[in-house]
Motif scaffolding. Structure first.
Motif, PDB file in Angstrom:
ATOM      1  N   LEU A  51      41.218  49.335 -16.995  1.00 31.70           N
ATOM      2  CA  LEU A  51      40.781  50.732 -17.117  1.00 31.70           C
ATOM      3  C   LEU A  51      40.537  51.341 -15.748  1.00 31.70           C
ATOM      4  CD1 LEU A  51      39.858  53.138 -18.818  1.00 31.70           C
ATOM      5  CD2 LEU A  51      37.574  52.105 -18.908  1.00 31.70           C
ATOM      6  N   PHE A  52      39.920  50.579 -14.839  1.00 34.98           N
ATOM      7  CA  PHE A  52      39.669  51.085 -13.485  1.00 34.98           C
ATOM      8  C   PHE A  52      40.979  51.377 -12.759  1.00 34.98           C
ATOM      9  CE2 PHE A  52      39.047  50.505  -8.931  1.00 34.98           C
ATOM     10  CZ  PHE A  52      37.959  51.357  -8.689  1.00 34.98           C
ATOM     11  N   VAL A  53      41.952  50.466 -12.892  1.00 30.42           N
ATOM     12  CA  VAL A  53      43.258  50.671 -12.253  1.00 30.42           C
ATOM     13  C   VAL A  53      43.938  51.917 -12.821  1.00 30.42           C
ATOM     14  CG1 VAL A  53      45.583  49.714 -12.010  1.00 30.42           C
ATOM     15  CG2 VAL A  53      43.586  48.239 -11.681  1.00 30.42           C
ATOM     16  N   GLN A  54      43.841  52.094 -14.140  1.00 28.64           N
ATOM     17  CA  GLN A  54      44.443  53.260 -14.776  1.00 28.64           C
ATOM     18  C   GLN A  54      43.841  54.550 -14.236  1.00 28.64           C
ATOM     19  OE1 GLN A  54      43.907  53.331 -19.012  1.00 28.64           O
ATOM     20  NE2 GLN A  54      45.382  54.975 -19.341  1.00 28.64           N
ATOM     21  N   VAL A  55      42.515  54.555 -14.050  1.00 32.05           N
ATOM     22  CA  VAL A  55      41.846  55.744 -13.515  1.00 32.05           C
ATOM     23  C   VAL A  55      42.191  55.941 -12.041  1.00 32.05           C
ATOM     24  CG1 VAL A  55      39.586  56.730 -12.952  1.00 32.05           C
ATOM     25  CG2 VAL A  55      39.965  55.649 -15.189  1.00 32.05           C
ATOM     26  N   ALA A  56      42.180  54.839 -11.283  1.00 36.82           N
ATOM     27  CA  ALA A  56      42.446  54.925  -9.841  1.00 36.82           C
ATOM     28  C   ALA A  56      43.858  55.430  -9.556  1.00 36.82           C
ATOM     29  CB  ALA A  56      42.231  53.562  -9.195  1.00 36.82           C
ATOM     30  N   MET A  57      44.816  55.103 -10.416  1.00 31.92           N
ATOM     31  CA  MET A  57      46.201  55.549 -10.212  1.00 31.92           C
ATOM     32  C   MET A  57      46.344  57.058 -10.313  1.00 31.92           C
ATOM     33  SD  MET A  57      48.383  52.586 -12.197  1.00 31.92           S
ATOM     34  CE  MET A  57      49.937  53.459 -11.951  1.00 31.92           C
ATOM     35  N   LYS A  58      45.351  57.718 -10.908  1.00 30.81           N
ATOM     36  CA  LYS A  58      45.385  59.184 -10.992  1.00 30.81           C
ATOM     37  C   LYS A  58      44.868  59.847  -9.717  1.00 30.81           C
ATOM     38  CE  LYS A  58      44.928  59.183 -16.018  1.00 30.81           C
ATOM     39  NZ  LYS A  58      44.160  59.660 -17.193  1.00 30.81           N
ATOM     40  N   ARG A  59      44.497  59.012  -8.728  1.00 33.87           N
ATOM     41  CA  ARG A  59      44.070  59.487  -7.402  1.00 33.87           C
ATOM     42  C   ARG A  59      42.871  60.440  -7.474  1.00 33.87           C
ATOM     43  NH1 ARG A  59      47.925  58.055  -3.703  1.00 33.87           N
ATOM     44  NH2 ARG A  59      49.978  57.476  -4.549  1.00 33.87           N
ATOM     45  N   ALA A  61      38.818  61.436  -6.922  1.00 36.98           N
ATOM     46  CA  ALA A  61      37.949  61.233  -5.760  1.00 36.98           C
ATOM     47  C   ALA A  61      37.025  60.034  -5.938  1.00 36.98           C
ATOM     48  CB  ALA A  61      37.128  62.505  -5.516  1.00 36.98           C
ATOM     49  N   SER A  62      36.497  59.864  -7.141  1.00 35.71           N
ATOM     50  CA  SER A  62      35.555  58.767  -7.389  1.00 35.71           C
ATOM     51  C   SER A  62      35.947  58.042  -8.671  1.00 35.71           C
ATOM     52  CB  SER A  62      34.129  59.316  -7.494  1.00 35.71           C
ATOM     53  OG  SER A  62      33.221  58.263  -7.735  1.00 35.71           O
ATOM     54  N   PRO A  63      36.823  57.037  -8.560  1.00 33.73           N
ATOM     55  CA  PRO A  63      37.293  56.337  -9.766  1.00 33.73           C
ATOM     56  C   PRO A  63      36.167  55.722 -10.597  1.00 33.73           C
ATOM     57  CG  PRO A  63      38.623  55.744  -7.856  1.00 33.73           C
ATOM     58  CD  PRO A  63      37.455  56.518  -7.341  1.00 33.73           C
ATOM     59  N   SER A  64      35.131  55.217  -9.928  1.00 35.71           N
ATOM     60  CA  SER A  64      34.033  54.567 -10.665  1.00 35.71           C
ATOM     61  C   SER A  64      33.306  55.566 -11.559  1.00 35.71           C
ATOM     62  CB  SER A  64      33.047  53.930  -9.687  1.00 35.71           C
ATOM     63  OG  SER A  64      33.679  52.941  -8.907  1.00 35.71           O
ATOM     64  N   LYS A  65      33.013  56.753 -11.008  1.00 30.56           N
ATOM     65  CA  LYS A  65      32.320  57.771 -11.800  1.00 30.56           C
ATOM     66  C   LYS A  65      33.191  58.253 -12.948  1.00 30.56           C
ATOM     67  CE  LYS A  65      29.318  59.482  -8.094  1.00 30.56           C
ATOM     68  NZ  LYS A  65      28.944  60.654  -7.265  1.00 30.56           N
ATOM     69  N   VAL A  66      34.484  58.433 -12.659  1.00 31.83           N
ATOM     70  CA  VAL A  66      35.398  58.876 -13.710  1.00 31.83           C
ATOM     71  C   VAL A  66      35.477  57.815 -14.813  1.00 31.83           C
ATOM     72  CG1 VAL A  66      37.803  59.440 -14.251  1.00 31.83           C
ATOM     73  CG2 VAL A  66      36.744  60.332 -12.171  1.00 31.83           C
ATOM     74  N   MET A  67      35.514  56.542 -14.415  1.00 27.26           N
ATOM     75  CA  MET A  67      35.589  55.476 -15.403  1.00 27.26           C
ATOM     76  C   MET A  67      34.347  55.469 -16.289  1.00 27.26           C
ATOM     77  SD  MET A  67      36.337  51.386 -14.922  1.00 27.26           S
ATOM     78  CE  MET A  67      34.650  50.909 -14.563  1.00 27.26           C
ATOM     79  N   LEU A  68      33.180  55.685 -15.695  1.00 26.73           N
ATOM     80  CA  LEU A  68      31.945  55.743 -16.484  1.00 26.73           C
ATOM     81  C   LEU A  68      31.967  56.903 -17.457  1.00 26.73           C
ATOM     82  CD1 LEU A  68      29.260  54.882 -13.771  1.00 26.73           C
ATOM     83  CD2 LEU A  68      30.016  53.453 -15.672  1.00 26.73           C
TER      84      LEU A  68
END
Length: 333
Positions: A51-59, A61-68
């Protein structure tokens, strides 16, 4: 009937059945639960990483916050997936208890007939065909393939089934996986109780597959695992138990083909799944785990299981019909 209700009832029934099985070594059973729990933790961690990789691939600013935020917004989705994951972990423990007990209720009897039917269908024992085509390097590749890629694909298949965005597909897949393990891996295995080619000499005193034993290097994972299973025959524990027909290795990846076809149709993903299962089929025969018929029977059983799981998912319990006055909130006279 909702697939989740059927899944719960189906699993509970087999848990009650497993509770009646004699367990000679409680410590081994507890160690099996511990190992299964560790595997469950790893699967959850893998799911979070994906899930983190999926979010991070969208570039972002803050993948961790978006994942939460994603986890919060889809909490029902992920909660149901987590429950499915725990249910499948419990299912595996129950399956293994029942698998170990099979010879107690139905001693191995089907191997001679299965070996004869294999030879009749293929003109000779199928393993002779694969060993005539593939040398030692290919044997070692198939030995590796039967463990590492299969483990990775099984983990991915499990996470996909539990956490797929399409919840109807998820419920159908989890139910089908559970039905395969119990119906094919336990009940059909009980009815067709067999040990497999590699154990023919030990259980029947028939040296028909002695040449196969000689052709498998002793340092193969398959050879060492087969010796381990025989040494611990009848004992509870993680990954123990001997049963050949039908093949659960093949059944699982045959089910994967149906799942992939449901999502992707006849695309390249389907043919990749077919190719994967083809290698598993060859490896299962080549390494002496299974008769070719074990996979053929599995194919015959997986298709109706996938269909029934779909019907279960589409059925719903009838809701009570309210009168017009009740619908308006008025109290009945």
């Amino acid at each position: 009937m909702d697939a989740r209700i059927f899944l719960g009832l189906f699993l509970a029934l087999h848990m009650l059945l497993a509770a009646t099985m004699p367990v000679s070594d409680v410590g081994a059973a507890l160690r099996a639960v511990w190992l299964q729990s560790l595997l469950l933790v790893w699967l959850v961690l893998i799911a979070l990483v994906l899930l983190f990789v999926q979010v991070a691939m969208k570039r972002v600013a803050s993948p961790s916050k978006v994942m939460l935020r994603v986890l919060r917004s889809r909490r029902r989705h992920y909660a149901e997936g987590a429950i499915f994951l725990v249910a499948l972990a419990a299912m595996m423990q129950v399956y293994m208890i029942l698998k170990v007990a099979i010879p107690q209720f139905m001693p191995f009897y089907a191997d001679p007939a299965l070996a004869d039917l294999d030879a009749m269908l293929f003109g000779q024992d199928p393993w002779r065909i694969t060993h005539a085509v593939f040398g030692e390097r290919a044997t070692r590749f198939l030995d590796w393939f039967y463990v590492t890629p299969c483990l990775i694909v099984t983990a991915g298949m499990t996470l996909w089934a539990c956490f797929a965005k399409d919840r109807a597909f998820s419920r159908r897949s989890v139910l089908a996986i559970t039905m395969c393990w119990f119906i094919i891996g336990n009940w059909a295995a009980l009815a067709l109780s067999s040990a497999g080619p590699i154990y023919m000499d030990h259980f029947y005193g028939d040296a028909r597959f002695a040449d196969l034993l000689l052709m498998l290097p002793p340092d193969l994972t398959a050879t060492q695992t087969q010796a381990y299973l025989l040494e611990n025959f009848g004992e509870p524990g993680f990954g123990k138990g001997i049963s050949a027909m039908p093949s659960m290795h093949n059944a699982l990846y045959l089910l994967l083909i149906w799942m992939v076809h449901d999502r992707f149709g006849n695309g390249w993903q389907l043919w990749l799944a077919v190719a994967f299962e083809a290698v598993v089929f060859v490896a299962s025969v080549h390494l002496g785990w299974h008769y070719a018929l074990d996979a053929i029977v599995s194919a015959m059983l997986v298709a109706p299981i996938w269909y029934v799981a779909g019907r279960m998912e589409s059925w719903r319990l009838p809701r009570p019909v309210l009168s017009q006055r009740q619908a308006r909130g008025a109290s009945p006279v």
